[in-house]
Design an enzyme around this catalytic site. Structure first.
Site, PDB file in Angstrom:
ATOM      1  CB  CYS A 291      24.927 136.241  44.001  1.00  9.46           C
ATOM      2  SG  CYS A 291      24.542 134.598  42.759  1.00  9.46           S
ATOM      3  N   PRO A 294      25.812 143.646  46.994  1.00  9.90           N
ATOM      4  CG  PRO A 294      24.642 145.546  48.172  1.00  9.90           C
ATOM      5  CD  PRO A 294      24.505 144.246  47.116  1.00  9.90           C
ATOM      6  N   GLY A 295      27.326 143.380  48.929  1.00  8.01           N
ATOM      7  CA  GLY A 295      28.376 142.939  50.116  1.00  8.01           C
ATOM      8  C   GLY A 295      27.748 142.835  51.700  1.00  8.01           C
ATOM      9  N   GLY A 296      26.295 143.105  51.708  1.00  4.71           N
ATOM     10  CA  GLY A 296      26.105 143.037  53.153  1.00  4.71           C
ATOM     11  C   GLY A 296      25.740 141.510  53.919  1.00  4.71           C
ATOM     12  CE  LYS A 297      20.805 138.297  51.960  1.00  2.00           C
ATOM     13  NZ  LYS A 297      20.464 139.167  50.927  1.00  2.00           N
ATOM     14  CD  GLU A 316      28.277 141.047  41.829  1.00  2.00           C
ATOM     15  OE1 GLU A 316      27.667 141.464  40.819  1.00  2.00           O
ATOM     16  OE2 GLU A 316      27.511 140.525  42.820  1.00  2.00           O
ATOM     17  CB  CYS A 415      14.606 139.452  48.219  1.00  3.14           C
ATOM     18  SG  CYS A 415      14.111 140.743  49.418  1.00  3.14           S
TER      19      CYS A 415
END
Length: 479
Positions: A291, A294-297, A316, A415
């Site tokens: 998942c 938007p791409g941070g992890k 995604e 989260c």
């Protein structure tokens, strides 16, 4: 316009109850007396209400359009975000100062009243300035009649300070009712109930209070691309990759502008850290972020994988978010990263079962662990949202486990501290005979206090304990 003449605080409920004038809203002109910083906050509230926007995403565009920088931008940011966080408390105050239901007050007038109330009760703004600037805003955006109404209401708000209003309006705190917390800490009752179930009563008020404090801006240095020593700020206490930005905008940091670093909560950094640190035997070539948007992890994970010559597949479902992932991952090529971005459904990924060594499921969730960061979420989420998310979370985690080879590991993260999204999802999926839940606490930084989740082996981070979002983490191994 001259400042409104103050004749002393009015008793609650003393505001006029007639409907404001129905003449068309005035257009903003060069001669408008509306303060730009307050106008920016007003426009953010409107975007949140009308367009379902996120305040932290729409705010930079509004500030840029109005040319606000420095102290003015900081004022507008605190005014908008603080008003959204404490909206529940302010609505209780306003309901006591208006002798008709708030639902009958024009939406944009109510937005302005909330902004004025935040200035009066929670900011160091002189009362005459808070009232007069709010009245100017209402006159400009609504009508003269509405401005007179706002003037009367805000004078009523000055009858007490914030603590005085809570003491006046909130019933005694009791575990059998969440009405006190709803008023005193501006959280919907159902959210208070869920947090109480997850945390208990002893620390509940500490958590609710932490949810109402603006979070620090935390940066992450992506290994192989940047070091945290080159980032301005104080090293994060738990993540080995982060710093807390002490001043300035993240976009002004060269490593952030170049994509070698990013803005990422410390708890989110630890999610990628735990997956990368979990031991696996044998091959370790293929990592999946199921998942990824938007791409941070995914960017941190890809940087970590590059150092081990592993390939990351970022999945995604939504194409526009997949493009954001691709943009976030592009700078990692400079560190020798190998990756692919797939616009695909994580519950049915186009990958071979049993072919993956590590997989991350950062599942869609209610987001109740990030209420300090996205203050509007507490008013946008509903209890009915939970069940569809839980069913999706179970499918995603099951899909992730299908992808794993024997001996491979998965990290399930949300989260959210809501037990139905955390413990219960893991407990249900771990009934599979080919899966075990392993203790991930030894993978967290040494000395991290009180991070154990209610389910043995899992971790639950908290804003009031760790200074992070309320991230939940579980480590599962395919056997």
């Amino acid at each position: 316009m001259a400042e409104p003449r103050r004749t002393g605080p009015r008793r609650p409920g003393a505001a006029r109850t007639g409907a404001p004038s129905a003449r068309p809203p005035a257009r903003t002109t060069a001669a408008s007396r509306v303060d730009p910083a307050r106008l920016a906050a007003f426009e953010v509230l409107k975007a949140v209400r009308v367009d379902n926007a996120y305040a932290n995403l729409v705010l930079p565009a509004v500030l840029g359009r109005l040319g606000l920088e420095g102290r003015d931008a900081a004022f507008a940011t605190e005014l908008a975000s603080g008003t959204l966080r404490l909206r529940g408390t302010y609505d209780a105050v306003l309901a006591a100062c208006v002798q008709r239901p708030l639902r009958k007050v024009e939406d944009k007038v109510l937005d302005a009243l909330r902004l004025g109330t935040h200035q009066l009760l929670s900011m160091r703004v002189p009362p005459h300035a808070a009232i007069s600037t709010t009245v100017d805003l209402v006159r400009d955006r609504a009508s003269s009649g509405a401005a007179s109404f706002a003037n009367a209401v805000l004078h009523g708000v000055t009858a007490h300070d914030l603590d005085g209003w809570v003491a006046t309006l909130a019933p005694p705190a009791t575990p059998r009712s969440s009405r006190y917390e709803e008023i005193a800490f501006s959280h919907p009752r159902w959210i208070v109930d869920e947090l109480r179930r997850a945390l208990g009563d002893e620390e509940l008020h500490d958590l609710l209070r932490a949810d109402n404090v603006a979070p620090r801006v935390t940066l992450v240095a992506r290994p192989g691309l940047a070091t945290r020593e080159e980032l301005p700020g104080d090293p994060t206490p738990w993540s080995p990759y982060g710093v807390v930005l002490t001043s300035g905008a993240p976009s002004a940091v060269p490593a952030v502008a170049e994509g070698r670093a990013g803005v990422q909560d410390e708890g989110s950094q630890l999610v990628a850290h735990v997956l990368a640190a979990a031991p696996v035997e044998g091959r370790d070539r293929t990592w999946v972020d199921l998942c990824a948007g938007p791409g941070g992890k995914a960017a941190l994970l890809t940087s970590l994988a590059a150092g081990r010559e592993a390939r990351v597949v970022a999945v995604e479902r939504q194409e526009h978010r997949a493009r954001l992932v691709a943009r976030s991952l592009a700078p990692t090529r400079a560190a020798g990263a190998s990756y692919a971005v797939l616009a695909a459904d994580g519950t049915r990924p186009p990958l071979m079962p049993g072919s993956v060594d590590r997989v991350l499921v950062d599942a869609p969730c209610t987001g109740l662990g990030a209420l300090r960061r996205r203050p509007e979420s507490r008013w946008r989420r509903r209890p009915d949202d939970v069940l569809p998310l839980v069913l999706l979370q179970r499918r995603l985690l099951g899909s992730a486990l299908d992808l794993l080879r024997p001996g491979g590991v998965a990290v399930y993260a949300t989260c959210s501290p809501v037990l139905t999204e955390t413990d219960e999802v893991v407990a249900a999926v771990s009934q599979r005979p080919d899966v075990v839940v392993e203790d991930l606490l030894p993978l967290l930084p040494a000395g991290m206090p009180d991070a154990a989740g209610r389910l043995p082996g899992t971790a639950q981070l908290w804003p009031h304990r760790h200074g992070t979002d309320a991230m939940f983490l579980a480590l599962l191994r395919k056997v």
